[in-house]
Design a protein around this motif. Sequence first.
Motif, PDB file in Angstrom:
ATOM      1  N   MET A  49       5.184   4.240  -9.244  1.00  0.00           N
ATOM      2  CA  MET A  49       5.322   3.378 -10.526  1.00  0.00           C
ATOM      3  C   MET A  49       5.211   2.127 -10.106  1.00  0.00           C
ATOM      4  N   GLY A  50       4.769   1.615  -8.721  1.00  0.00           N
ATOM      5  CA  GLY A  50       4.657   0.469  -8.396  1.00  0.00           C
ATOM      6  C   GLY A  50       5.740  -0.324  -7.881  1.00  0.00           C
ATOM      7  N   LYS A  51       7.049   0.321  -7.824  1.00  0.00           N
ATOM      8  CA  LYS A  51       8.096  -0.577  -7.462  1.00  0.00           C
ATOM      9  C   LYS A  51       8.464  -0.223  -6.112  1.00  0.00           C
ATOM     10  N   GLY A  52       7.645   0.155  -5.367  1.00  0.00           N
ATOM     11  CA  GLY A  52       8.155   0.696  -4.179  1.00  0.00           C
ATOM     12  C   GLY A  52       7.663  -0.259  -3.021  1.00  0.00           C
ATOM     13  N   ASN A  53       7.310  -0.118  -1.775  1.00  0.00           N
ATOM     14  CA  ASN A  53       7.102  -0.963  -0.902  1.00  0.00           C
ATOM     15  C   ASN A  53       6.280  -0.458   0.167  1.00  0.00           C
ATOM     16  N   PRO A  54       4.816   0.111  -0.202  1.00  0.00           N
ATOM     17  CA  PRO A  54       3.786   0.720   0.459  1.00  0.00           C
ATOM     18  C   PRO A  54       3.434   0.161   1.818  1.00  0.00           C
ATOM     19  N   THR A  55       3.093   0.743   2.740  1.00  0.00           N
ATOM     20  CA  THR A  55       2.418   0.047   3.810  1.00  0.00           C
ATOM     21  C   THR A  55       0.626   0.124   3.357  1.00  0.00           C
ATOM     22  N   LEU A  56       0.347  -1.026   3.143  1.00  0.00           N
ATOM     23  CA  LEU A  56      -1.067  -1.464   2.769  1.00  0.00           C
ATOM     24  C   LEU A  56      -1.819  -2.195   3.687  1.00  0.00           C
ATOM     25  N   VAL A  57      -3.072  -2.019   3.709  1.00  0.00           N
ATOM     26  CA  VAL A  57      -4.000  -2.929   4.649  1.00  0.00           C
ATOM     27  C   VAL A  57      -4.933  -3.429   3.764  1.00  0.00           C
ATOM     28  N   GLY A  58      -5.852  -4.245   4.342  1.00  0.00           N
ATOM     29  CA  GLY A  58      -7.113  -4.912   3.723  1.00  0.00           C
ATOM     30  C   GLY A  58      -7.055  -6.277   4.026  1.00  0.00           C
ATOM     31  N   GLU A  59      -8.329  -6.914   3.954  1.00  0.00           N
ATOM     32  CA  GLU A  59      -8.475  -8.496   3.829  1.00  0.00           C
ATOM     33  C   GLU A  59      -8.851  -9.084   2.364  1.00  0.00           C
ATOM     34  N   GLY A  60      -8.065  -9.441   1.819  1.00  0.00           N
ATOM     35  CA  GLY A  60      -8.391  -9.943   0.432  1.00  0.00           C
ATOM     36  C   GLY A  60      -8.213  -8.978  -0.542  1.00  0.00           C
ATOM     37  N   TYR A  61      -7.576  -7.761   0.051  1.00  0.00           N
ATOM     38  CA  TYR A  61      -7.247  -6.856  -1.141  1.00  0.00           C
ATOM     39  C   TYR A  61      -6.179  -5.800  -0.202  1.00  0.00           C
ATOM     40  N   LYS A  62      -5.733  -4.763  -1.185  1.00  0.00           N
ATOM     41  CA  LYS A  62      -4.909  -4.142  -0.633  1.00  0.00           C
ATOM     42  C   LYS A  62      -4.860  -2.452  -0.827  1.00  0.00           C
ATOM     43  N   LEU A  63      -4.978  -1.697   0.159  1.00  0.00           N
ATOM     44  CA  LEU A  63      -5.069  -0.109  -0.025  1.00  0.00           C
ATOM     45  C   LEU A  63      -4.286   0.478   1.020  1.00  0.00           C
ATOM     46  N   ARG A  64      -3.951   1.723   0.813  1.00  0.00           N
ATOM     47  CA  ARG A  64      -3.440   2.487   2.091  1.00  0.00           C
ATOM     48  C   ARG A  64      -4.347   2.592   3.043  1.00  0.00           C
ATOM     49  N   LYS A  65      -4.056   3.010   4.041  1.00  0.00           N
ATOM     50  CA  LYS A  65      -4.656   2.976   5.413  1.00  0.00           C
ATOM     51  C   LYS A  65      -5.949   3.673   5.463  1.00  0.00           C
ATOM     52  N   SER A  72     -10.140  -6.277  -7.972  1.00  0.00           N
ATOM     53  CA  SER A  72      -8.693  -5.699  -7.817  1.00  0.00           C
ATOM     54  C   SER A  72      -8.570  -4.516  -7.258  1.00  0.00           C
ATOM     55  N   SER A  73      -7.258  -4.538  -6.328  1.00  0.00           N
ATOM     56  CA  SER A  73      -6.905  -3.232  -5.659  1.00  0.00           C
ATOM     57  C   SER A  73      -5.500  -2.943  -6.061  1.00  0.00           C
ATOM     58  N   TYR A  74      -4.817  -2.896  -4.975  1.00  0.00           N
ATOM     59  CA  TYR A  74      -3.103  -2.524  -5.294  1.00  0.00           C
ATOM     60  C   TYR A  74      -2.373  -3.660  -6.420  1.00  0.00           C
ATOM     61  N   ARG A  75      -1.813  -3.125  -7.382  1.00  0.00           N
ATOM     62  CA  ARG A  75      -1.055  -3.949  -8.077  1.00  0.00           C
ATOM     63  C   ARG A  75       0.629  -3.480  -8.184  1.00  0.00           C
ATOM     64  N   ALA A 131      -7.607   4.955   2.834  1.00  0.00           N
ATOM     65  CA  ALA A 131      -8.612   4.649   1.542  1.00  0.00           C
ATOM     66  C   ALA A 131      -9.203   3.524   2.466  1.00  0.00           C
ATOM     67  N   ASN A 132      -8.771   2.587   3.121  1.00  0.00           N
ATOM     68  CA  ASN A 132      -9.196   1.426   3.470  1.00  0.00           C
ATOM     69  C   ASN A 132     -10.282   1.899   4.783  1.00  0.00           C
ATOM     70  N   GLN A 133      -9.856   2.949   5.400  1.00  0.00           N
ATOM     71  CA  GLN A 133     -10.848   3.204   6.519  1.00  0.00           C
ATOM     72  C   GLN A 133     -12.040   3.498   5.882  1.00  0.00           C
ATOM     73  N   ALA A 134     -11.971   4.581   5.007  1.00  0.00           N
ATOM     74  CA  ALA A 134     -13.083   4.750   4.051  1.00  0.00           C
ATOM     75  C   ALA A 134     -14.006   3.943   3.277  1.00  0.00           C
ATOM     76  N   PHE A 135     -13.217   2.819   2.561  1.00  0.00           N
ATOM     77  CA  PHE A 135     -13.961   1.986   1.840  1.00  0.00           C
ATOM     78  C   PHE A 135     -14.715   0.905   3.031  1.00  0.00           C
ATOM     79  N   LEU A 136     -14.370   0.629   4.240  1.00  0.00           N
ATOM     80  CA  LEU A 136     -15.033  -0.125   5.126  1.00  0.00           C
ATOM     81  C   LEU A 136     -16.147   0.714   5.529  1.00  0.00           C
ATOM     82  N   LYS A 137     -16.063   1.942   5.696  1.00  0.00           N
ATOM     83  CA  LYS A 137     -17.494   2.620   6.143  1.00  0.00           C
ATOM     84  C   LYS A 137     -18.268   2.396   4.763  1.00  0.00           C
TER      85      LYS A 137
END
Length: 241
Positions: free
Chosen positions: A35-51, A75-78, A53-59
């Motif tokens: 519900m967007g109220k947690g504190n997930p570990t996110l990565v990315g430069e200028g955006y935020k994704l789970r690890k 837009s990414s994580y909100r 998802a980001n690895q796949a996006f960079l490829k």
Amino acid sequence: MQRKKFIQVSAMGLVGLSSVSFVNFQPQITKDDLMGKGNPTLVGEGYKLRKKANQAFLKMKSAAFKQGIKLKVVSSYRDYAHQNRIWERKYERYTANGLSPTKAIHKIIEYSTIPGTSRHHWGTDLDIVDGSVKQPKDVLLEKHFYNGGAFSRFKTWMDHNANDFGFYLVYTNKKGRKGFKYEPWHYSYAPTSIAMLKEFKKLDIKSELQKAVLMGSSNFTSEFIQQYMDQNILDINPKLL
């Protein structure tokens, strides 16, 4: 202790330890995460994704770049607060323009989710365009993705390649689909988001939304919430279910 017996006991201990470790270290998806109220570990430069998802996006980004297309994340994580700001801004604008609260809510959910129910809360979804071309005034309009529009080449490339990297359009232009309108820019990383949706469906969303303090939330009837779940949340690309 006899050697044979020692080996048997040790093996049992290793099996037990392995089982406990496996359980303890499995990533847990909490209600707050969904519900967007947690504190997930996110990565990315200028955006935020789970690890992952980001690895796949960079490829995917690298492959697109080789074809002269620069994937640009709009837009990414909100988190919940971010989604609520979008909700309040639209609600205030629509009601100020004369729409009733109920009509304003239905207008909002043509494209925007109720806070707490957005796929963007999960760190798996992206709104993407082509950053290598001159940017239109409002980038997230369907017309830019077709008939020679600014992002036509981007759309063609994504249609042919995005799935290979695990990304799928969420709100398709399939005839008869209900809920959110077609969004040719919104992609989801299926290997992770499918699991997130599975857990999200287990929540008592009716209770969560009816107790939420949101603009217009007093108009969230049981019937409205059920329709919202069936159409806006679940009437999506079947590949993401």
